[in-house]
Design a protein around this motif. Structure first.
Motif, PDB file in Angstrom:
ATOM      1  N   VAL B 314       0.850  -1.200   0.000  1.00  0.00           N
ATOM      2  CA  VAL B 314       0.000   0.000   0.000  1.00  0.00           C
ATOM      3  C   VAL B 314       0.883   1.246   0.000  1.00  0.00           C
ATOM      4  O   VAL B 314       0.619   2.208  -0.731  1.00  0.00           O
ATOM      5  CB  VAL B 314      -0.961   0.012   1.203  1.00  0.00           C
ATOM      6  N   ALA B 317       2.221   1.704  -3.385  1.00  0.00           N
ATOM      7  CA  ALA B 317       1.147   2.170  -4.284  1.00  0.00           C
ATOM      8  C   ALA B 317       0.983   3.682  -4.165  1.00  0.00           C
ATOM      9  O   ALA B 317       0.730   4.372  -5.158  1.00  0.00           O
ATOM     10  CB  ALA B 317      -0.167   1.467  -3.955  1.00  0.00           C
ATOM     11  N   ILE B 318       1.139   4.190  -2.948  1.00  0.00           N
ATOM     12  CA  ILE B 318       1.022   5.638  -2.749  1.00  0.00           C
ATOM     13  C   ILE B 318       2.182   6.355  -3.447  1.00  0.00           C
ATOM     14  O   ILE B 318       1.995   7.380  -4.108  1.00  0.00           O
ATOM     15  CB  ILE B 318       0.970   5.974  -1.244  1.00  0.00           C
ATOM     16  N   LYS B 320       3.697   5.456  -6.096  1.00  0.00           N
ATOM     17  CA  LYS B 320       3.422   5.455  -7.539  1.00  0.00           C
ATOM     18  C   LYS B 320       2.436   6.558  -7.909  1.00  0.00           C
ATOM     19  O   LYS B 320       2.588   7.224  -8.932  1.00  0.00           O
ATOM     20  CB  LYS B 320       2.867   4.089  -7.966  1.00  0.00           C
ATOM     21  N   GLU B 321       1.416   6.724  -7.067  1.00  0.00           N
ATOM     22  CA  GLU B 321       0.413   7.754  -7.358  1.00  0.00           C
ATOM     23  C   GLU B 321       1.024   9.150  -7.227  1.00  0.00           C
ATOM     24  O   GLU B 321       0.719  10.040  -8.028  1.00  0.00           O
ATOM     25  CB  GLU B 321      -0.778   7.593  -6.408  1.00  0.00           C
ATOM     26  N   LYS B 324       2.812   9.770 -10.367  1.00  0.00           N
ATOM     27  CA  LYS B 324       1.995   9.890 -11.579  1.00  0.00           C
ATOM     28  C   LYS B 324       1.099  11.123 -11.570  1.00  0.00           C
ATOM     29  O   LYS B 324       0.963  11.797 -12.581  1.00  0.00           O
ATOM     30  CB  LYS B 324       1.147   8.629 -11.774  1.00  0.00           C
ATOM     31  N   THR B 325       0.446  11.398 -10.426  1.00  0.00           N
ATOM     32  CA  THR B 325      -0.565  12.473 -10.438  1.00  0.00           C
ATOM     33  C   THR B 325      -0.394  13.496  -9.311  1.00  0.00           C
ATOM     34  O   THR B 325      -1.211  14.412  -9.194  1.00  0.00           O
ATOM     35  CB  THR B 325      -1.992  11.884 -10.303  1.00  0.00           C
ATOM     36  N   ASN B 327      -0.919  12.918  -6.204  1.00  0.00           N
ATOM     37  CA  ASN B 327      -1.822  12.562  -5.109  1.00  0.00           C
ATOM     38  C   ASN B 327      -1.191  11.446  -4.298  1.00  0.00           C
ATOM     39  O   ASN B 327      -0.508  10.612  -4.855  1.00  0.00           O
ATOM     40  CB  ASN B 327      -3.164  12.057  -5.667  1.00  0.00           C
ATOM     41  N   PRO B 328      -1.457  11.376  -3.019  1.00  0.00           N
ATOM     42  CA  PRO B 328      -2.237  12.291  -2.195  1.00  0.00           C
ATOM     43  C   PRO B 328      -1.475  13.562  -1.818  1.00  0.00           C
ATOM     44  O   PRO B 328      -2.025  14.411  -1.130  1.00  0.00           O
ATOM     45  CB  PRO B 328      -2.554  11.462  -0.951  1.00  0.00           C
ATOM     46  N   ASP B 364       8.212  -3.382  -5.083  1.00  0.00           N
ATOM     47  CA  ASP B 364       7.150  -2.618  -5.746  1.00  0.00           C
ATOM     48  C   ASP B 364       7.621  -1.264  -6.266  1.00  0.00           C
ATOM     49  O   ASP B 364       7.004  -0.716  -7.186  1.00  0.00           O
ATOM     50  CB  ASP B 364       5.969  -2.417  -4.783  1.00  0.00           C
TER      51      ASP B 364
END
Lengths: 445, 445
Positions: B314, B317-318, B320-321, B324-325, B327-328, B364
């Motif tokens: 998890v 995964a954060i 990566k976000e 990419k964008t 966020n958060p 990851d």
């Protein structure tokens, strides 16, 4: 149940509905493919309709028929003809100009090969004054099969089975798959050229990698025949895999046949690959809807993977911190995450990853006031059940106890469906005809 | 390795060091307990030193000697005498006024009982003009044992064993434990009254619940003898548990002996329980340090629990976000989480939850540019190793491959220590003499 909690639950369901709407295949296509006067407009780029002799539509994937319908609704009479491969029974209303081929999924079949052949025949002789619009969605790899000449479907499947059994990872398997196909790994783009190609994609893969969704038929491939040969050597599969596959890969490695097209290949000079629907669009729609309800929103990640019940614990841990200190976001808070988790099945119950997520989270948010958790699959189907997911709150475990349900046992038996069925807390949407993985919502007030 | 990545790794280690400093027992005590003129000041509340006849110090827990030293450094000559129970070999420099008793942990022993008796004797006759300062840290429950009269340590342990074996949860076990103790569940506060009591707590429990840390000796208890009897009935343990324990609980349920003090009990009218160090303080210190380095910070949660490798996914995964964008949280980002995860051991390797977290995350974040992950235990000890944790980045898996390390196999064998040892990526601090669980950092640029 208090009125605040009741309204939060209703809001959570409405937020999920808003997400679903944003990734409906027809809506998704129309959000990106637009007509402005005599132009087709795609993300600010104009394609004058009059500059094309013919506009064709091709496509493949579980949602391809619905996406085709979306394209038809935009282009109307401008469209000359089209063929799309879909999974059996995944039809939608399209005009008589569009031929629908039903094909096998997840195991490809001869009907799929036949349909793929027809799609290739439609576009292989296109001129540079033609436009091809290609719609792709999840399942597109199996539904659009076309093994290289001389290789049978059975040989292709045996190759995959051998690779899996010797521990090859998904990247290695995909490299081989692309190199024994006539269309995957950008090869469809090569077939379509010199026509202009617009590919509209509904992504069901984490991170939306263009070279992976449906095996990337219109995107540049990074892998080579040499890589494939090295993979076969690494796993000592030479002499083990079907001879036709080995021969083809060796010919490629000797440069006797062309490799999959790479990023600078002229095949891609007139190609636009556009993700029209993905987990991201679902998450963004959720965010907008939650903000309209007055929540502060936090997009945690659309890349979420891992064992469901542990991913659920992390989400519950965030809810606790929001309540205690207003981190990572202040009340009233809506935390949104996407992606797709896994469940290691140890029990004999009925459920799916979304329902199990909510069950595990329910245990951790037990007794927390005004916390709601919802998780659901955007395809409307969670595991082998008729539910898309479930909803729970800080009172769920109390209600379960009143009905003499042992929550932990339901979790251990992977029996989330029967748990939430008895509480009337399943989320049921029916099949949605789309799939951009899962949406998880955490509302805290 | 690029300069950016190198400096990010150094920053991650410095951020962890800043966290450690904030929760050093001496520093933690001195951050909260202060002298202003002739007053002891605690979170803005003043206690005039002259109003007290005597000021005593008591304490128990692994860090109690260091906390006692902190109190001595603040109070100096004002302190009259003190006794603290610590784990064997967990000593610190204190003056001759403070008696240190070494005691068994995690299994309580007779030395602990003797030391607890001495502490009780020191404070049981205090007057309303006395002040007792009590320091508590992790391990305080085992290190401060005092079974009710007639119940032996062995009987107490047999009771816990039986409760565990029939599936009682931790809340149920703690209810019984408190009710067969003379000091747990607020009963120490009752012994100290009518004196003023200040309890300074270093918390090693998620959420810092006052009634759970060291079994809450100076905090109100919510459970009753009736609850305990119901628990014994629920698990059919009447007639099974030691007769002395059963007799004591039945006497309590019949109101023949007083219950543990509840929230409105006068025992708490002059009590202040203050968390001077916890995971939160470590996380806040990390946040401040990261902001000084120019990072945008996000405190994910201090409540993180669950299977380590999935919690790691998890976090990855954060990252990566974020890349990419945005966020958060926008780049450059430092995401901070605390709490304590678990490892279901399936292999035979050497490691700890922090090292395993970093190993799983490393897989990851493989190939991600400028992402660093660090996880370490604030006690300086991760599992049965001499490391506190480990550090990794997007190039770690490449470096492992160069050394022919199969990352997945190390993870599956729970052998994170040997993996990071070979990469020279272990974090070693030595014993820190504190424990506020773990700190996880994710830096993304």
């Amino acid at each position: 149940m208090g009125n605040t909690l009741k309204s939060m639950r209703t809001q959570a369901e409405k937020i999920f509905q808003a997400s679903l709407k944003a990734v409906d295949p027809i809506v998704a296509v129309k959000n990106y493919l637009k007509i402005d006067g005599n132009n087709i407009v795609l993300q600010g780029k104009s394609f004058p309709i009059n500059s094309f002799d013919n506009i064709y539509l091709i496509g493949f994937g579980k949602a391809a028929a619905a996406m085709a319908r979306g394209v038809e609704e935009v282009l109307g009479d401008s469209l000359k003809a089209g063929i799309v491969n879909v999974k059996y029974d995944h039809l939608d209303k399209v005009s008589s100009k569009i031929q629908i081929n039903e094909a096998g999924h997840p195991v490809p079949d001869e009907a799929g090969i036949k349909g793929t052949g027809e799609i290739i025949d439609l576009v292989k002789n296109c001129s540079e004054k033609d436009l091809v619009i290609c719609v792709i969605s999840g399942g597109g790899s199996a539904i659009f099969p076309s093994p290289q000449e001389g290789i049978t479907l059975a040989e292709k499947q045996e190759t995959t089975r051998l690779l899996l059994s010797c521990g090859a990872d998904i990247k290695e398997i995909n490299a081989i798959r692309k190199h024994i196909s006539r269309v995957k790994g950008g090869q469809l783009a090569r077939i379509v050229q010199p026509a202009t190609l617009i590919t509209l994609i509904l992504s069901d893969v984490i991170g939306d990698p263009l070279d992976s969704i449906a095996s990337g038929p219109t995107a540049p491939d990074e892998t080579t025949f040499e890589d494939c040969l090295a993979i076969l050597e690494k796993y000592q599969l030479l002499g083990e895999i079907p001879a036709t596959v080995e021969k083809h890969i060796k010919s490629g490695a000797k440069k006797l046949i062309p490799d999959t097209p790479k990023i600078n290949d002229p095949s891609f000079s007139k190609v636009d690959n556009v993700i029209v629907g993905s987990n991201w669009q679902a998450v963004i729609a959720a965010k907008e809807c939650a903000e309209n309800f007055g929540y502060n929103t936090l997009i945690l990640s659309t890349f979420v993977e891992g064992e469901t019940k542990d991913v659920a614990r992390v989400h519950a841990a965030i809810a606790k911190e929001v309540l205690k200190t207003g981190n990572p976001i202040k009340l009233p808070a809506c935390i949104i995450s996407g992606g797709e988790t896994t469940v290691t099945i140890k029990g004999k119950g009925l459920g799916g990853r979304n329902q199990e997520f909510v069950l595990a989270a329910a245990m951790d948010i037990h007794e927390l006031k005004n916390v709601v958790v919802l998780s659901a699959g955007t395809d409307g189907t969670d595991g082998p059940t008729d539910a898309a997911g479930a909803i729970a709150d800080g009172e769920t475990i109390f209600r379960a106890k009143q009905k003499n349900l042992n929550t932990l046992k339901y979790l251990q038996n992977n029996d989330s469906y029967h748990f939430f069925e008895q509480l009337n807390d399943l989320i049921k949407t029916g099949p949605t005809n789309t799939n951009v993985m899962d949406l998880r919502l955490l509302l805290v007030k």
